[in-house]
Write an enzyme that holds these catalytic residues in place. Structure first.
Site, mmCIF file in Angstrom:
data_model
loop_
_atom_site.group_PDB
_atom_site.id
_atom_site.type_symbol
_atom_site.label_atom_id
_atom_site.label_comp_id
_atom_site.label_asym_id
_atom_site.label_seq_id
_atom_site.Cartn_x
_atom_site.Cartn_y
_atom_site.Cartn_z
ATOM 1 C CB CYS A 33 58.527 48.073 54.335
ATOM 2 S SG CYS A 33 57.915 49.447 55.316
ATOM 3 C CG ASP A 35 54.726 48.960 56.451
ATOM 4 O OD1 ASP A 35 54.059 48.277 55.668
ATOM 5 O OD2 ASP A 35 55.469 48.496 57.316
ATOM 6 C CB CYS A 58 56.565 46.371 61.194
ATOM 7 S SG CYS A 58 57.703 47.716 61.495
ATOM 8 C CB CYS A 102 60.412 50.819 61.304
ATOM 9 S SG CYS A 102 60.788 49.258 60.520
HETATM 10 FE FE1 FES Z 1 57.573 48.869 57.332
HETATM 11 FE FE2 FES Z 1 58.667 48.680 59.662
HETATM 12 S S1 FES Z 1 58.675 47.159 58.128
HETATM 13 S S2 FES Z 1 57.665 50.364 58.830
#
Ligand code: FES
Length: 129
Positions: A33, A35, A58, A102
């Protein structure tokens, strides 16, 4: 869909923030994602005495970071290296399948911070030689 434990850690995350004079810092990105997460550790006598995290991610990433820091605090570096992605998810009472990726960030960032600490130790031992 989220367990009570996940919600608890998401609403009141523990150990958030930064340690400016950290002994080890690990930053990892989630390829799924995009992140990002950074973990900071303070180490004394091979034990994690303090740990904090910053997560751009998230709710599940925040909950897993919080749980991971809780699990790692007070542990020896060796014990902390054994905390796996699966351990973190299990301690949170599970995560929905689409959110399992995640939970990777937190354990990976913790391991990266420990490796960074070990590298710095080796470098300073070299200087002393
Ligand atoms: Fe990116 Fe959860 S959607 S860490």
């Amino acid at each position: 869909m989220y367990s009570d434990k996940v919600m608890e850690h998401f609403k009141n995350p523990k150990n958030t923030g930064e340690i400016p004079d950290a002994d080890g810092v690990g930053t990892v990105g989630n390829p799924v994602c995009g992140d990002l997460m950074t973990m900071y550790i303070k180490v004394k006598d091979k034990r994690i005495t303090d740990i904090k995290f910053k997560t751009f991610g998230c709710g599940a990433a925040i909950a897993t970071s919080s749980m991971t820091t809780d699990m790692a605090k007070g542990k020896t570096l060796e014990e902390a290296l054994k905390i796996t992605r699966a351990d973190v998810a299990t301690s949170l009472g599970g995560l929905p399948p689409v959110k399992m990726h995640c939970s990777n960030l937190a354990a990976d960032a913790l391991h990266a911070a420990i490796k960074d600490y070990n590298k710095k130790q080796e470098a300073s031992n070299e200087v002393k030689k």
